[in-house]
Structures are given as C-alpha cells and as structure tokens.
Design a protein around this motif. Structure first.
Motif, PDB file in Angstrom:
ATOM      1  N   GLY A  80       0.821  -1.206   0.000  1.00  0.00           N
ATOM      2  CA  GLY A  80       0.000   0.000   0.000  1.00  0.00           C
ATOM      3  C   GLY A  80       0.853   1.254   0.000  1.00  0.00           C
ATOM      4  O   GLY A  80       0.604   2.191  -0.764  1.00  0.00           O
ATOM      5  N   PHE A  81       1.870   1.269   0.838  1.00  0.00           N
ATOM      6  CA  PHE A  81       2.761   2.427   0.890  1.00  0.00           C
ATOM      7  C   PHE A  81       3.472   2.599  -0.451  1.00  0.00           C
ATOM      8  O   PHE A  81       3.509   3.693  -1.019  1.00  0.00           O
ATOM      9  N   GLU A  82       4.023   1.509  -0.946  1.00  0.00           N
ATOM     10  CA  GLU A  82       4.796   1.579  -2.185  1.00  0.00           C
ATOM     11  C   GLU A  82       3.967   2.122  -3.344  1.00  0.00           C
ATOM     12  O   GLU A  82       4.398   3.038  -4.062  1.00  0.00           O
ATOM     13  N   PHE A  83       2.781   1.574  -3.524  1.00  0.00           N
ATOM     14  CA  PHE A  83       1.980   1.962  -4.680  1.00  0.00           C
ATOM     15  C   PHE A  83       1.183   3.243  -4.451  1.00  0.00           C
ATOM     16  O   PHE A  83       1.186   4.131  -5.304  1.00  0.00           O
ATOM     17  N   LEU A  84       0.502   3.360  -3.334  1.00  0.00           N
ATOM     18  CA  LEU A  84      -0.345   4.534  -3.122  1.00  0.00           C
ATOM     19  C   LEU A  84       0.479   5.794  -2.873  1.00  0.00           C
ATOM     20  O   LEU A  84       0.245   6.832  -3.500  1.00  0.00           O
ATOM     21  N   VAL A  85       1.435   5.715  -1.968  1.00  0.00           N
ATOM     22  CA  VAL A  85       2.271   6.887  -1.702  1.00  0.00           C
ATOM     23  C   VAL A  85       3.165   7.172  -2.917  1.00  0.00           C
ATOM     24  O   VAL A  85       3.327   8.329  -3.316  1.00  0.00           O
ATOM     25  N   HIS A  91       4.076  11.019  -7.269  1.00  0.00           N
ATOM     26  CA  HIS A  91       3.659  11.175  -8.672  1.00  0.00           C
ATOM     27  C   HIS A  91       4.436  10.294  -9.641  1.00  0.00           C
ATOM     28  O   HIS A  91       4.703  10.685 -10.768  1.00  0.00           O
ATOM     29  N   LYS A  92       4.787   9.097  -9.182  1.00  0.00           N
ATOM     30  CA  LYS A  92       5.450   8.144 -10.067  1.00  0.00           C
ATOM     31  C   LYS A  92       4.383   7.426 -10.890  1.00  0.00           C
ATOM     32  O   LYS A  92       3.348   7.021 -10.347  1.00  0.00           O
ATOM     33  N   PRO A  93       4.634   7.227 -12.169  1.00  0.00           N
ATOM     34  CA  PRO A  93       3.665   6.483 -12.982  1.00  0.00           C
ATOM     35  C   PRO A  93       3.594   5.019 -12.538  1.00  0.00           C
ATOM     36  O   PRO A  93       4.568   4.461 -12.030  1.00  0.00           O
ATOM     37  N   TRP A  94       2.431   4.408 -12.755  1.00  0.00           N
ATOM     38  CA  TRP A  94       2.229   3.018 -12.354  1.00  0.00           C
ATOM     39  C   TRP A  94       3.281   2.107 -12.996  1.00  0.00           C
ATOM     40  O   TRP A  94       3.783   1.185 -12.350  1.00  0.00           O
ATOM     41  N   ALA A  95       3.623   2.358 -14.258  1.00  0.00           N
ATOM     42  CA  ALA A  95       4.615   1.517 -14.951  1.00  0.00           C
ATOM     43  C   ALA A  95       5.965   1.554 -14.239  1.00  0.00           C
ATOM     44  O   ALA A  95       6.645   0.528 -14.132  1.00  0.00           O
TER      45      ALA A  95
END
Length: 130
Positions: A80-85, A91-95
């Motif tokens: 959760g931290f890695e992806f959501l934050v 503002h890192k892209p999902w890719a």
C-alpha cells in the motif's frame, strides 16, 4: 500484539526509506542501476529480518497464525505504501512502480516482500516462541 507489530513496521519503513536514499545517492552512481538496486534489495531484506529478529519477542505472536497475520499485515502495508504513496504523493507512474517486479530484467525486489511476509514466522520459530 498488532499495535507492537505496527510500531515495528514503522521502524522498518524508516529503514527502507533510508536504504532507498543510500541506493539513489551512492549505490547506483557507484555500481550502476541493476547492481545498485540488487544490493539495496539484499541489504533491506537482511535489515527486515534483523529488525524482526530483535523485536519478535516484544511483539509476542503466540502462534503460527499470529506470526502469519503480522506478516500479511506488514506485506499489505508495504504494498500500500509503495503503490499509493509512490503514485499519489511522489507522482510516479504506475509503470515505473511495477518495474521492480520484473525479475526477468534483473529486479529482485520481490525478495523483500517474501522476507516481510515470512520474517515474523521464521524468527519466532528460530527463537522458539512456541
């Protein structure tokens, strides 16, 4: 038990962020992208195991189920931290966020997730807590 486990996870989160800073500032410039990330992953895996080893008696899981519950909660918090934050705050892209999961390209980040998940169980068993 879960409150103590959350406190330990916050400590792990702090160490993970410091590890990331060391990786970006020193390891990658000195070693290159893939080796720097790999060494950082190995260091973080050892740190997670060590912190869990030092604190599992204080957390006090009383069964395999408790230890696995802690590991699952830590894993979910980490993801959760890695992806959501990472996405919504930094503002890192999902890719870019999913690049570390590409083992075929030399990324071994999933090792950290395995250690996060199983460290409470492994350390409790090694220490003979039950």
């Amino acid at each position: 038990m879960m409150g103590r486990a959350l406190a330990v996870w916050l400590g792990i989160l702090l160490l993970a962020n410091l590890n990331g800073a060391v990786r970006e500032l020193w390891l990658i410039p000195a070693m290159g992208h893939i080796p720097g990330r790999a060494l950082s992953t190995l260091v973080l895996s050892v740190l997670v195991f060590l912190i869990t080893w030092l604190t599992v008696g204080w957390i006090r899981p009383v069964s395999t189920g408790d230890a696995m519950l802690i590991g699952v909660v830590w894993l979910l918090l980490t993801l959760g931290f890695e992806f959501l934050v990472g996405h919504y705050v930094f503002h890192k892209p999902w890719a870019e966020l999913t690049e570390d999961y590409n083992v075929a390209r030399g990324r071994i980040w999933p090792l950290v997730l395995v250690v996060v998940l199983f460290a409470p169980l492994w350390t409790a068993r090694i220490k003979g807590l039950w």
